[in-house]
Design an enzyme around this catalytic site. Structure first.
Site, PDB file in Angstrom:
ATOM      1  N   ARG A 162       0.834  -1.201   0.000  1.00 40.58           N
ATOM      2  CA  ARG A 162       0.000   0.000   0.000  1.00 40.58           C
ATOM      3  C   ARG A 162       0.869   1.252   0.000  1.00 40.58           C
ATOM      4  NH1 ARG A 162      -2.264  -0.707   6.207  1.00 40.58           N
ATOM      5  NH2 ARG A 162      -2.224  -2.923   5.748  1.00 40.58           N
ATOM      6  N   ASP A 199       0.557   5.517   1.293  1.00 39.60           N
ATOM      7  CA  ASP A 199      -0.243   6.399   2.144  1.00 39.60           C
ATOM      8  C   ASP A 199      -0.899   7.522   1.365  1.00 39.60           C
ATOM      9  OD1 ASP A 199       0.060   5.161   4.534  1.00 39.60           O
ATOM     10  OD2 ASP A 199       1.841   6.303   5.126  1.00 39.60           O
ATOM     11  N   ARG A 232      10.217   7.746   4.334  1.00 37.08           N
ATOM     12  CA  ARG A 232       9.957   9.111   4.807  1.00 37.08           C
ATOM     13  C   ARG A 232      10.754   9.431   6.070  1.00 37.08           C
ATOM     14  NH1 ARG A 232       3.547   9.382   4.792  1.00 37.08           N
ATOM     15  NH2 ARG A 232       3.992  11.318   5.941  1.00 37.08           N
ATOM     16  N   TYR A 246      11.950   3.398  -4.228  1.00 34.38           N
ATOM     17  CA  TYR A 246      11.200   4.614  -3.916  1.00 34.38           C
ATOM     18  C   TYR A 246      12.072   5.801  -4.263  1.00 34.38           C
ATOM     19  CZ  TYR A 246       7.749   2.052  -1.073  1.00 34.38           C
ATOM     20  OH  TYR A 246       6.739   1.219  -0.648  1.00 34.38           O
TER      21      TYR A 246
END
Lengths: 247, 247
Positions: free
Chosen positions: B50, B52, B199, B110
Site C-alpha cells: 500500500r 499512504d 519518509r 522509492y
C-alpha cells in the site's frame, strides 16, 4: 490606501478568476479573505484581467483599497496565511491612489506549455497540454513571426466573445522554444489580448507544427478576420498569465 | 486468467492506496471499474504494497484474476478509459497463475523529491517537499552510505506500525543527487520496507543536510533501534513508489 499585489494561482480547481454566484473563483477567495480582515466590509478586488477555468497565473496583478493600518510588510503574511494553498501572494506594496490594475497595463506576457512526448505525464496533466505527435519547431517559429505587430485579430478571438470596440491589438513579441524537459513553450507579449486569443494562436501554431498548414498561411488567416480560418482553441491547462507590466 | 499491471497514480486526491469504507482510494477505484467490467462481480486487486495518503506511484504493480476473454491488448485501453484521470495503467500482461504482486517482490525502488529553492513553487506543491534552507548534499550522501545493507531498521519504522515479525530489512542501494531543477532526489532500493521507512530516512538525511547532525550519527541511530532517535517523518507528497522488480 491602495495596495497592488502580484499573485500566483493554480487554476486547476477554480472556475476561473472572475467571481460568480456558484463556483470557486480566485476573486471570490481573495474578496472573502479581505472581508474577514475588514470585519465583514466588502473590499472589491480589481485584476489586470480575468483568466478562464483551468488557466494558471504566475504574475497576475490586482489592486484594492483598504482602511486598515497594517504595515505593508505584514499584509503578505496575513494574506498567505488566510488564502487557500492554490493562491499565493508573491508581492504586495502601496500604490498611488489612482493606480489601476486593468487600465494601467502596459504589456502582458502569456506562456503556453506543450509537453511534446510520446508518453503522457500523469503528474503534469493539469500544467501543460500533452501533444504526442513530434512538432516541427522551426515551422512554428516562422509562423509566429507573422503574428507580431498591430493587426485586426478577429480570427483569433472566440466567436462568443462580446468585446466592445475593435479587435485591433498589438503583439510585441512571440518566441517558441523547447526546454530540456521536451516542453515547447510559446511566449506571447502584447499590449492587449482578446478572449481566448493566446489559446487560438497556440492551436493555430500547433497545426503548423504538425505540418498541416504552411507557416505563411498565418498571414492569410489574419487578413481573413474570420475565426473559422484559425486553428482550434488549445486547452486551458497549458496557459499561464506570466507577467503584467505597468506604465 | 491472472493479469499483472503496472499502474501510476497521483496520490494527491486519494486517501491512500488501500480500500476503506469512506474515502477515495486507488484500490477502490480499480475494483469499482473491474466490477463494472465483470457485470457486478467483485474482483479483488492485489498490489505490491500500500501507499499512504498523498504518496504517488510511477510503477506500482498489481494483479487480479479475470474470467473475461478480452484480448490482453484491449485491457489497457478499456481500463484507462474507465479509470479516473489520476490513475493510469501503463502496462498489462498475462501472468502465471501463481504470480503474486506482493509475495513475489524482489526489490522495490522509492524516490523522494525535495525542491531546494528559496521560493516555493505553487505548481509543484503536491509533487515534492519544499525545503528553503540550502542542503549540504555531500553530507547527505555520506550519511546515506550507513543505511545500505541488512539492518534492524526499528529506528526508521513508524511507532504506530503493527509490523508482525522482526524489523530487519535490506537496503541494496541509496543515491542522493541534485537535478537541473534544484530538486534533490533520494533514491532508495531495497528488498522490503517498513511503514514510513523512506519518509523517516528522508527526514533523518534532511537533518544531516541542514548540518544539525553528523553523517556518522546515522550509524548510531540504526544501532539504537529507537524511533525517537531518527529524524522527523518527511511529508507524503515528495514520495513516489517508483518501480517494483519481481523474481
Amino acid at each position: 490606501m491602495r495596495l497592488k499585489a502580484i499573485i500566483q494561482y493554480d487554476g486547476t480547481n477554480f472556475s476561473g478568476y472572475q467571481i460568480q454566484p456558484n463556483g470557486r473563483t480566485v476573486q471570490g477567495k481573495l474578496e472573502a479573505v479581505l472581508a474577514k480582515m475588514h470585519k465583514g466590509e466588502h473590499i472589491r478586488v480589481t485584476a489586470s484581467g480575468r483568466t478562464d477555468q483551468g488557466v494558471h497565473a504566475v504574475g497576475q496583478t490586482i489592486h484594492f483599497d483598504t482602511s486598515l493600518t497594517i504595515p505593508v510588510a505584514n499584509w503578505l503574511k496575513a494574506l498567505n496565511t488566510m488564502l487557500p494553498d492554490d493562491i499565493v501572494v508573491k508581492d504586495i506594496s502601496e500604490a498611488p491612489p489612482d493606480f489601476h490594475a486593468r487600465f494601467d497595463v502596459k504589456e502582458k506576457e502569456y506562456r503556453y506549455f506543450i509537453l511534446n512526448t510520446k508518453e503522457r505525464d500523469l503528474f503534469k496533466r493539469h500544467y501543460c497540454y500533452h501533444v504526442q505527435v513530434p512538432l516541427q519547431l522551426e515551422r512554428m517559429q516562422q509562423a509566429g513571426k507573422f503574428l507580431v505587430g498591430t493587426h485586426d485579430f478577429s480570427s483569433f478571438c472566440a466567436a462568443n466573445s462580446n468585446v466592445k470596440g475593435d479587435k485591433i491589438r498589438t503583439i510585441t513579441e512571440i518566441s517558441i522554444e523547447e526546454d530540456s524537459a521536451q516542453q515547447i513553450i510559446i511566449k506571447v507579449r502584447g499590449t492587449g489580448f482578446l478572449y481566448n486569443m493566446v489559446r487560438i494562436i497556440t492551436g493555430t501554431l500547433l497545426e503548423v507544427g504538425f505540418g498541416l498548414r504552411k507557416p505563411e498561411k498565418v498571414e492569410e488567416i489574419i487578413t481573413a478576420c474570420d475565426r473559422s480560418k484559425a486553428g482550434k482553441t488549445a486547452p486551458p491547462q497549458g496557459l499561464y498569465l506570466w507577467e503584467v507590466d505597468y506604465y
